[in-house]
Design a protein around this motif. Structure first.
Motif, PDB file in Angstrom:
ATOM      1  N   PHE A   1    -134.442  70.258  76.955  1.00 20.77           N
ATOM      2  CA  PHE A   1    -134.248  68.988  76.259  1.00 20.77           C
ATOM      3  C   PHE A   1    -135.128  68.978  75.023  1.00 20.77           C
ATOM      4  CE2 PHE A   1    -137.725  65.843  77.388  1.00 20.77           C
ATOM      5  CZ  PHE A   1    -138.505  66.684  78.175  1.00 20.77           C
ATOM      6  N   THR A   2    -134.673  68.261  73.995  1.00 22.30           N
ATOM      7  CA  THR A   2    -135.441  68.209  72.746  1.00 22.30           C
ATOM      8  C   THR A   2    -135.718  66.762  72.327  1.00 22.30           C
ATOM      9  OG1 THR A   2    -133.425  68.257  71.410  1.00 22.30           O
ATOM     10  CG2 THR A   2    -134.476  70.374  71.857  1.00 22.30           C
TER      11      THR A   2
ATOM     12  N   PRO B   1    -138.940  72.604  78.309  1.00 29.06           N
ATOM     13  CA  PRO B   1    -138.415  72.986  79.628  1.00 29.06           C
ATOM     14  C   PRO B   1    -138.151  71.776  80.524  1.00 29.06           C
ATOM     15  CG  PRO B   1    -140.778  73.338  79.538  1.00 29.06           C
ATOM     16  CD  PRO B   1    -140.380  72.894  78.166  1.00 29.06           C
ATOM     17  N   LEU B   2    -137.230  71.979  81.430  1.00 28.38           N
ATOM     18  CA  LEU B   2    -136.810  70.912  82.350  1.00 28.38           C
ATOM     19  C   LEU B   2    -137.333  71.200  83.751  1.00 28.38           C
ATOM     20  CD1 LEU B   2    -133.130  70.945  81.154  1.00 28.38           C
ATOM     21  CD2 LEU B   2    -134.585  68.912  81.091  1.00 28.38           C
ATOM     22  N   PRO B   3    -137.459  70.151  84.563  1.00 29.62           N
ATOM     23  CA  PRO B   3    -137.688  70.439  85.982  1.00 29.62           C
ATOM     24  C   PRO B   3    -136.427  71.087  86.539  1.00 29.62           C
ATOM     25  CG  PRO B   3    -137.385  68.073  85.625  1.00 29.62           C
ATOM     26  CD  PRO B   3    -137.416  68.719  84.271  1.00 29.62           C
ATOM     27  N   ARG B   4    -136.577  72.160  87.266  1.00 32.00           N
ATOM     28  CA  ARG B   4    -135.394  72.876  87.773  1.00 32.00           C
ATOM     29  C   ARG B   4    -134.954  72.221  89.082  1.00 32.00           C
ATOM     30  NH1 ARG B   4    -138.990  76.972  85.736  1.00 32.00           N
ATOM     31  NH2 ARG B   4    -139.834  77.236  87.830  1.00 32.00           N
ATOM     32  N   SER B   5    -134.264  71.114  88.945  1.00 29.28           N
ATOM     33  CA  SER B   5    -133.910  70.307  90.113  1.00 29.28           C
ATOM     34  C   SER B   5    -132.399  70.112  90.203  1.00 29.28           C
ATOM     35  CB  SER B   5    -134.584  68.938  90.003  1.00 29.28           C
ATOM     36  OG  SER B   5    -134.062  68.248  88.884  1.00 29.28           O
ATOM     37  N   LYS B   6    -131.960  69.697  91.378  1.00 31.46           N
ATOM     38  CA  LYS B   6    -130.535  69.398  91.580  1.00 31.46           C
ATOM     39  C   LYS B   6    -130.106  68.258  90.643  1.00 31.46           C
ATOM     40  CE  LYS B   6    -129.327  72.121  95.029  1.00 31.46           C
ATOM     41  NZ  LYS B   6    -128.347  73.181  94.803  1.00 31.46           N
TER      42      LYS B   6
ATOM     43  N   LEU C   1    -118.138  83.356  62.084  1.00 38.86           N
ATOM     44  CA  LEU C   1    -119.368  82.578  62.293  1.00 38.86           C
ATOM     45  C   LEU C   1    -119.337  81.859  63.637  1.00 38.86           C
ATOM     46  CD1 LEU C   1    -119.637  80.749  58.817  1.00 38.86           C
ATOM     47  CD2 LEU C   1    -120.839  82.825  59.524  1.00 38.86           C
ATOM     48  N   VAL C   2    -120.490  81.765  64.265  1.00 42.46           N
ATOM     49  CA  VAL C   2    -120.658  80.867  65.409  1.00 42.46           C
ATOM     50  C   VAL C   2    -121.924  80.039  65.155  1.00 42.46           C
ATOM     51  CG1 VAL C   2    -119.585  82.500  67.017  1.00 42.46           C
ATOM     52  CG2 VAL C   2    -122.065  82.434  66.819  1.00 42.46           C
ATOM     53  N   THR C   3    -122.081  78.956  65.904  1.00 47.72           N
ATOM     54  CA  THR C   3    -123.299  78.149  65.734  1.00 47.72           C
ATOM     55  C   THR C   3    -124.167  78.235  66.985  1.00 47.72           C
ATOM     56  OG1 THR C   3    -122.398  76.093  66.661  1.00 47.72           O
ATOM     57  CG2 THR C   3    -122.052  76.488  64.298  1.00 47.72           C
ATOM     58  N   HIS C   4    -125.455  78.063  66.748  1.00 47.95           N
ATOM     59  CA  HIS C   4    -126.425  78.048  67.850  1.00 47.95           C
ATOM     60  C   HIS C   4    -127.354  76.853  67.605  1.00 47.95           C
ATOM     61  CE1 HIS C   4    -128.942  79.376  71.023  1.00 47.95           C
ATOM     62  NE2 HIS C   4    -129.945  79.739  70.250  1.00 47.95           N
ATOM     63  N   GLY C   5    -127.091  75.773  68.312  1.00 47.73           N
ATOM     64  CA  GLY C   5    -127.768  74.517  68.021  1.00 47.73           C
ATOM     65  C   GLY C   5    -129.135  74.399  68.664  1.00 47.73           C
ATOM     66  N   ILE C   6    -129.866  73.420  68.166  1.00 44.59           N
ATOM     67  CA  ILE C   6    -131.216  73.164  68.668  1.00 44.59           C
ATOM     68  C   ILE C   6    -131.314  71.782  69.304  1.00 44.59           C
ATOM     69  CG2 ILE C   6    -133.573  72.684  67.871  1.00 44.59           C
ATOM     70  CD1 ILE C   6    -132.966  74.966  65.760  1.00 44.59           C
ATOM     71  N   ASN C   7    -130.574  70.835  68.764  1.00 40.23           N
ATOM     72  CA  ASN C   7    -130.821  69.448  69.150  1.00 40.23           C
ATOM     73  C   ASN C   7    -129.691  68.741  69.896  1.00 40.23           C
ATOM     74  OD1 ASN C   7    -133.486  68.681  68.586  1.00 40.23           O
ATOM     75  ND2 ASN C   7    -133.089  68.810  66.390  1.00 40.23           N
ATOM     76  N   LEU C   8    -128.869  69.490  70.599  1.00 37.87           N
ATOM     77  CA  LEU C   8    -127.895  68.824  71.470  1.00 37.87           C
ATOM     78  C   LEU C   8    -128.626  68.087  72.591  1.00 37.87           C
ATOM     79  CD1 LEU C   8    -124.906  68.414  72.257  1.00 37.87           C
ATOM     80  CD2 LEU C   8    -125.023  70.554  73.522  1.00 37.87           C
ATOM     81  N   SER C   9    -129.764  68.632  72.995  1.00 36.09           N
ATOM     82  CA  SER C   9    -130.631  68.031  74.020  1.00 36.09           C
ATOM     83  C   SER C   9    -129.850  67.778  75.309  1.00 36.09           C
ATOM     84  CB  SER C   9    -131.243  66.733  73.472  1.00 36.09           C
ATOM     85  OG  SER C   9    -132.393  66.379  74.196  1.00 36.09           O
ATOM     86  N   ILE C  10    -129.244  68.840  75.789  1.00 37.58           N
ATOM     87  CA  ILE C  10    -128.325  68.722  76.924  1.00 37.58           C
ATOM     88  C   ILE C  10    -129.031  68.272  78.201  1.00 37.58           C
ATOM     89  CG2 ILE C  10    -128.481  71.140  77.764  1.00 37.58           C
ATOM     90  CD1 ILE C  10    -125.148  69.392  77.227  1.00 37.58           C
ATOM     91  N   GLY C  11    -130.331  68.564  78.312  1.00 43.14           N
ATOM     92  CA  GLY C  11    -131.038  68.201  79.534  1.00 43.14           C
ATOM     93  C   GLY C  11    -131.726  66.849  79.476  1.00 43.14           C
ATOM     94  N   SER C  12    -131.583  66.162  78.364  1.00 42.67           N
ATOM     95  CA  SER C  12    -132.250  64.859  78.235  1.00 42.67           C
ATOM     96  C   SER C  12    -131.509  63.806  79.047  1.00 42.67           C
ATOM     97  CB  SER C  12    -132.276  64.440  76.762  1.00 42.67           C
ATOM     98  OG  SER C  12    -132.706  63.108  76.650  1.00 42.67           O
ATOM     99  N   THR C  13    -132.265  62.888  79.627  1.00 45.16           N
ATOM    100  CA  THR C  13    -131.624  61.779  80.338  1.00 45.16           C
ATOM    101  C   THR C  13    -131.096  60.734  79.352  1.00 45.16           C
ATOM    102  OG1 THR C  13    -133.873  60.971  80.716  1.00 45.16           O
ATOM    103  CG2 THR C  13    -132.756  62.012  82.572  1.00 45.16           C
TER     104      THR C  13
END
Lengths: 268, 323
Positions: free
Chosen positions: B106-107, B119-124, B65-77
């Motif tokens: 981000f979620t 979607p995120l702004p594709r910025s540095k 098994l592996v997991t595929h998450g939805i709410n880590l929200s990696i791009g959120s500030t």
């Protein structure tokens, strides 16, 4: 240039329908002459809204039926007041009973039982998911007199009992039958026991009368004999043998439906 | 942690998998001989008991098994949610997942969860933030982490680069793996009018550990990633294109709604397997993979239909009234 934070905040406000799409045009990161993608933003707002509506409707089907044409509007107001604050999707619906009871006086004027109905529906959801292990052990037949004094029931650890001002189970049954639930209900106290079945993992619901409620609420510290004695006390004008027979039948039934999941020795 | 590409060499080859979904669970668990591994949505199992727990235990007993998450929200500030990470780690330890993944999006913001992949702004600035958070996530969890390219339906203001550059820079700077969703590449290429093969040429494909294959739907104005219909031929072609170039450790079919007969799902799994085997032969023989100019380009079909939505919820079951 707008910061990432500023962009995320603006987009979130639009997607959650707290600000109009036009408000994004003030973002300083927009290049000269660049137009904010209003169509895309509106699509996201719709998708997010559908998502909230889907989950809340699936958890509160009875409230949805009762509120009928007011349902979608009520969800929107709820999400605005209590936006989802947890990574579990279902959890976004947990404050709905509070919302109905504390912030919807107009709905409660017409449907005074609505807050309790919402509580009933959330309780079922909560018990489906609660991370509690339920172990079931065997039971001694109550035909053994010794079992009466030396043993008592082990209650299903997921059991929750609610006392409502309205006959919520009766209202639910009427909604299921599709008739009569739009009439005005008078307050009539009712007791509902809910728990998760250890085998099917479905939630079972038991409508308790006043005496059954009293006996069940004391069961975790009673022997079977105590429960029989209590049944007699609670029915002073009734033939005691009949009361004892009734309580034995209730105990057997509670074991059969896994509301009781085993027995414990008294005094150990 | 060692460099991700060294880590990748040590990962097991899982084969061809399927998403574990409540509606398909019993049939999925009965078909161990036709499905090599399963991917699950961790939010549907983290800290939950009852039927979810039983399904998880049954799956763990039979499948990798592996997991595929939805709410880590990696791009959120917002900062990372420590409760989320702690529950995710517990789940990953329980299933002993060889890797885990979430989405490049981000979620949530200010503690509010929108429960959609945004979607995120594709910025540095976004790249720096995500790279730092990915490193913390990998450090906390202690297992290889993959980011998935999402499908997106709007141009986010503040973007400084295109989607392939953004994905490439995030993966390199964060030193993480990729979960490449070839259906998302295809859907985005239609909605935003770019060449999907060129996109694949511009991302660090060698970081791809896992691949998603799914179906989509034509909406009124956008093609929507619904996971609710059959996989179309161009998506299979993108899959073949990738697999001829890279040794992915697992490919899986995502089907989340509008479920067909299970045999149809198994037939798609089988087709993915055939493509994977053929591509392995190309790679092992060292033959030149097809150039993208040899592959037909796709045209957008503008038939309008109702927009569906990816189902993320585990909803309650039928009630039982006793006594």
């Amino acid at each position: 240039m707008s910061s990432l934070r500023e962009i995320e905040t603006t987009l979130t406000s639009i997607w959650m329908e707290r600000q109009p799409v036009e408000s994004a045009q003030s973002l300083s990161c927009l290049l000269e002459g660049e137009k904010f993608d209003a169509d895309g933003a509106s699509l996201y707002a719709r998708l997010i809204g559908y998502g909230h509506s889907d989950v809340i409707s699936s958890i509160y089907p009875y409230c949805a039926k009762v509120l009928n044409r007011n349902w979608e509007k009520t969800i929107k107001q709820y999400v605005k007041m209590f936006p989802p604050d947890h990574f579990h999707l279902n959890s976004s619906a947990r404050k709905f009973p509070q919302f109905i009871s504390e912030h919807c006086p107009e709905l409660l004027d017409k449907l005074p039982y609505l807050g309790e109905l919402a509580d009933y529906e959330w309780l079922e959801m909560e018990l489906l998911e609660i991370d509690t292990a339920i172990s079931v052990t065997s039971k001694t037949p109550l035909s053994e007199p010794q079992a009466f004094v030396s043993l008592g029931p082990v209650i299903n650890p997921t059991l929750k009992v609610r006392t409502y001002k309205y006959p919520i189970q009766q209202i639910v049954d009427l909604i299921d039958d599709g008739k009569g639930f739009r009439k005005k209900f008078r307050p009539a106290q009712s007791h509902v026991a809910m728990y998760r079945d250890p085998y099917t993992h479905k939630v079972r619901i038991v409508d308790l009368d006043e005496n059954a409620h009293t006996i069940l609420s004391e069961a975790d510290r009673s022997s079977y004999g105590d429960m029989a004695r209590r049944a007699v006390e609670l029915n002073p004008t009734r033939n005691p043998e009949k009361s004892v027979a009734d309580v034995i039948e209730m105990i057997e039934q509670f074991h059969d439906i896994n509301l009781f999941v085993g027995e414990r020795k008294i005094g150990t | 942690m060692p460099d991700f590409l060294d880590t990748k060499k040590l990962l097991p080859n899982l084969g061809i998998g399927l998403g574990l979904r409540r509606e398909l669970a019993s049939q999925t668990l009965e078909n161990r001989s036709k499905i090599d591994w399963l991917e699950l949505v961790p939010e549907n199992y983290m800290g939950l008991g009852g039927a979810s727990r039983e399904r998880l235990e049954s799956a763990r007993d039979q499948f990798p098994l592996v997991t595929h998450g939805i709410n880590l929200s990696i791009g959120s500030t917002d900062d990372l949610n420590t409760e989320y990470l702690s529950k995710l780690k517990k789940l990953l330890d329980f299933i002993d997942a060889p890797w885990f993944s979430d989405h490049l999006c981000f979620t949530s913001l200010d503690g509010i969860y929108m429960h959609d992949l945004l979607p995120l702004p594709r910025s540095k600035e976004a790249i720096n933030l995500i790279a730092e958070k990915v490193k913390r996530v990998q450090g906390t969890i202690g297992r290889p982490f993959l980011l998935e390219n999402i499908s997106y339906y709007m141009n986010v203001p503040g973007s400084e680069m295109n989607d392939s550059q953004f994905l490439a820079e995030v993966a390199e700077k964060a030193d993480c793996g990729l979960l490449l969703d070839v259906n998302n590449v295809y859907v985005n290429s239609l909605n935003h009018e770019f060449d999907p093969f060129q996109y694949l040429d511009q991302i660090p494909l060698e970081r791809t550990v896992q691949i998603h294959v799914a179906g989509h739907k034509q909406g009124a104005d956008y093609v929507i990633d619904t996971h609710g219909s059959a996989v179309v031929e161009p998506v299979f072609e993108l899959l073949q294109y990738v697999l001829e170039r890279v040794d992915a450790k697992g490919v899986m079919l995502e089907r989340d709604q509008n479920f067909p007969a299970f045999e149809e799902i198994l037939a798609e799994v089988d087709k993915i397997r055939q493509i994977s085997q053929a591509a392995d032969q190309v790679r092992q023989a060292g033959s030149a993979p097809r150039a993208h100019s040899a592959v037909k380009t796709f045209e957008r079909d503008r038939k309008a239909s109702t927009i569906g939505r990816k189902e993320m919820a585990e909803v309650k079951h039928a009630r039982v009234l006793s006594a």
